[in-house]
Motif scaffolding. Sequence first.
Motif, PDB file in Angstrom:
ATOM      1  N   ASP A   1       0.883  -1.127   0.086  1.00  0.00           N
ATOM      2  CA  ASP A   1      -0.193   0.043   0.133  1.00  0.00           C
ATOM      3  C   ASP A   1       1.178   1.376  -0.098  1.00  0.00           C
ATOM      4  N   TYR A   2       1.988   1.247   0.649  1.00  0.00           N
ATOM      5  CA  TYR A   2       2.989   2.276   0.805  1.00  0.00           C
ATOM      6  C   TYR A   2       4.355   1.686   1.409  1.00  0.00           C
ATOM      7  N   LEU A   3       5.420   2.339   1.122  1.00  0.00           N
ATOM      8  CA  LEU A   3       6.484   2.261   1.830  1.00  0.00           C
ATOM      9  C   LEU A   3       6.920   3.699   2.339  1.00  0.00           C
ATOM     10  N   TYR A   4       7.617   3.159   3.712  1.00  0.00           N
ATOM     11  CA  TYR A   4       7.797   4.403   4.711  1.00  0.00           C
ATOM     12  C   TYR A   4       9.481   4.391   5.030  1.00  0.00           C
ATOM     13  N   TRP A   5       9.906   5.484   5.244  1.00  0.00           N
ATOM     14  CA  TRP A   5      11.248   5.812   5.734  1.00  0.00           C
ATOM     15  C   TRP A   5      11.354   6.769   6.593  1.00  0.00           C
ATOM     16  N   GLU A   6      12.355   6.738   7.776  1.00  0.00           N
ATOM     17  CA  GLU A   6      12.393   7.940   8.199  1.00  0.00           C
ATOM     18  C   GLU A   6      13.902   8.207   8.624  1.00  0.00           C
ATOM     19  N   PHE A   7      14.637   9.375   8.766  1.00  0.00           N
ATOM     20  CA  PHE A   7      16.104   9.542   9.100  1.00  0.00           C
ATOM     21  C   PHE A   7      16.327  10.750  10.265  1.00  0.00           C
ATOM     22  N   HIS A   8      17.178  10.324  10.983  1.00  0.00           N
ATOM     23  CA  HIS A   8      17.019  10.866  12.117  1.00  0.00           C
ATOM     24  C   HIS A   8      18.077  12.243  12.248  1.00  0.00           C
ATOM     25  N   GLU A   9      18.962  12.344  11.287  1.00  0.00           N
ATOM     26  CA  GLU A   9      19.761  13.282  11.234  1.00  0.00           C
ATOM     27  C   GLU A   9      19.324  14.578  10.205  1.00  0.00           C
ATOM     28  N   ASN A  10      20.362  15.433  10.404  1.00  0.00           N
ATOM     29  CA  ASN A  10      19.838  16.735   9.433  1.00  0.00           C
ATOM     30  C   ASN A  10      18.495  17.326   9.647  1.00  0.00           C
ATOM     31  N   GLY A  11      18.058  17.475  10.784  1.00  0.00           N
ATOM     32  CA  GLY A  11      16.883  17.884  11.328  1.00  0.00           C
ATOM     33  C   GLY A  11      15.366  16.815  11.133  1.00  0.00           C
ATOM     34  N   GLY A  12      15.815  15.496  10.897  1.00  0.00           N
ATOM     35  CA  GLY A  12      14.739  14.590  10.884  1.00  0.00           C
ATOM     36  C   GLY A  12      13.902  14.426   9.514  1.00  0.00           C
ATOM     37  N   ARG A  13      13.860  13.463   8.908  1.00  0.00           N
ATOM     38  CA  ARG A  13      13.312  13.785   7.548  1.00  0.00           C
ATOM     39  C   ARG A  13      12.161  12.270   7.432  1.00  0.00           C
ATOM     40  N   GLN A  14      11.426  12.289   6.677  1.00  0.00           N
ATOM     41  CA  GLN A  14      10.399  11.352   6.493  1.00  0.00           C
ATOM     42  C   GLN A  14      10.223  11.152   4.908  1.00  0.00           C
ATOM     43  N   ALA A  15       9.779   9.942   4.605  1.00  0.00           N
ATOM     44  CA  ALA A  15       9.523   9.845   3.158  1.00  0.00           C
ATOM     45  C   ALA A  15       8.365   8.689   3.105  1.00  0.00           C
ATOM     46  N   VAL A  16       7.458   8.898   2.197  1.00  0.00           N
ATOM     47  CA  VAL A  16       6.783   7.931   1.658  1.00  0.00           C
ATOM     48  C   VAL A  16       6.373   7.517   0.075  1.00  0.00           C
TER      49      VAL A  16
END
Length: 470
Positions: free
Chosen positions: A386-401
């Motif tokens: 249905d979806y793919l999810y990522w998060e990244f904790h450096e550089n202010g924090g990032r999310q992607a779908v």
Amino acid sequence: MLLLILLIFQFNESYAQTRNKPNVIFIMADDLGYGDIGVYGQKLIKTPNIDALAKNGIKFTQFYAGTSVCAPSRSSLMTGQHTGHTPIRGNKEAKPEGQFPLKGSAYTIAELFKDAGYVTGDFGKWGLGFVGTEGDPNKQGFDQFFGYNCQRLAHDYYPDHLWDNSTRIELPNSLTKSEVYGPDLIQARALGFIAANKTKPFFAFMSYTLPHAGLELPENDKLFLEYRNAFKESPKQVKAVKTGPSLYKGQPYPRAAYAAMVTRLDDYVGQLVSKLKDLDIEKNTLIIFTSDNGPHVEGGNDPQFFNSGGGFRGVKRDLYEGGIRAPMIMSWPSVIKAGSVSDHIGAFWDFMPTFADITSQKKPQKIDGNSILPVLKGQGSQPKHDYLYWEFHENGGRQAVRMGKWKGVRLNAKTNFNSPLELYDLANDQAESKNVAASNPEIIKKMTRIMKNARVENSDYPFTSQANIP
């Protein structure tokens, strides 16, 4: 006599069942870009052996890494969980050496293979827990580990030590003396592991460090000299840079060094395939080749010169396509149709259920992946995410779908979990150059809900707080 016949029958039946299980070799390059491989469009760097894997197997064009840096991407692979659920979500350091340990309660693909009767080995870089901790590779399902336990120490290709399980192997290297090239030693151990277990099903995780910075090769390396002449690169003034336990040694010819390291990696792949052929186990071996994230820019590397991102936006540490879309090639002569290409959208967390299906094991609960065995077999019943999810904790924090053709990216999420989403139509804009969020409010609403609900907060890697959640 009847008892003897019965014992022989049971042994033959058990042996047949064991041999029907395929060997699995999972090759993970370190910081290799989507476009660094010939079959993905690379023009300047030679990768004939990896290209041959694609010719003899299947090439995926829309497959993704766990995230955009080393440790959490590998945790995602090991646990079958995306970075909103997997235990390790950043490159957090631990003393005296190594990174924050993967929890003992985690169930890894190595443990799944062991439960299926496989011999398991990891050769290269670990980065998920120091020797003796609950994240020790020997406590996470690997019978044998040889290489760098600490990913920061893996920046040095002439290390003063490597680890053989819990035994520290001292090497005659120093800042001024380079005698033993670490990757060559690791490769030799891996080839030995395969030869020693040719009559048993085995899982070999080839967690190579090439072509991660620093950019180092043996003195008078032929490939390096060839590329240096080909690129006509002028030498740069460089010096060794040490940050904590990290050491990036200077490289006056970074383009030539990077290209030579990629081709050296390709040579290692060729050696593995040759070993399988020599042992007559190639047809019953699944080989997987990929990278843990996008191309790096450390050590003077120039991904733009090589088009390492394959035309995608971003590099390592970005959640744009260039930071997380990975080359993904699989060869399994007895199963996969040669020369196949798939646009199936998948990610690292799909390997846990895939390996469960391949080894006839029960799929673990609380995983995020779908088995891609139907794709490998050329069947039409492949379930889609249905979806793919990522998060990244450096550089202010990032999310992607990733949701169908849509890709959403949120920046500065740690300080403002309600910061605006960028939206891209990958069907018409693979370079993520045109933000179409304003004209697609319903898609933005869906992605906002996913980014909020697809994850569980982790106290070891805090990402949000009640204050910044709308």
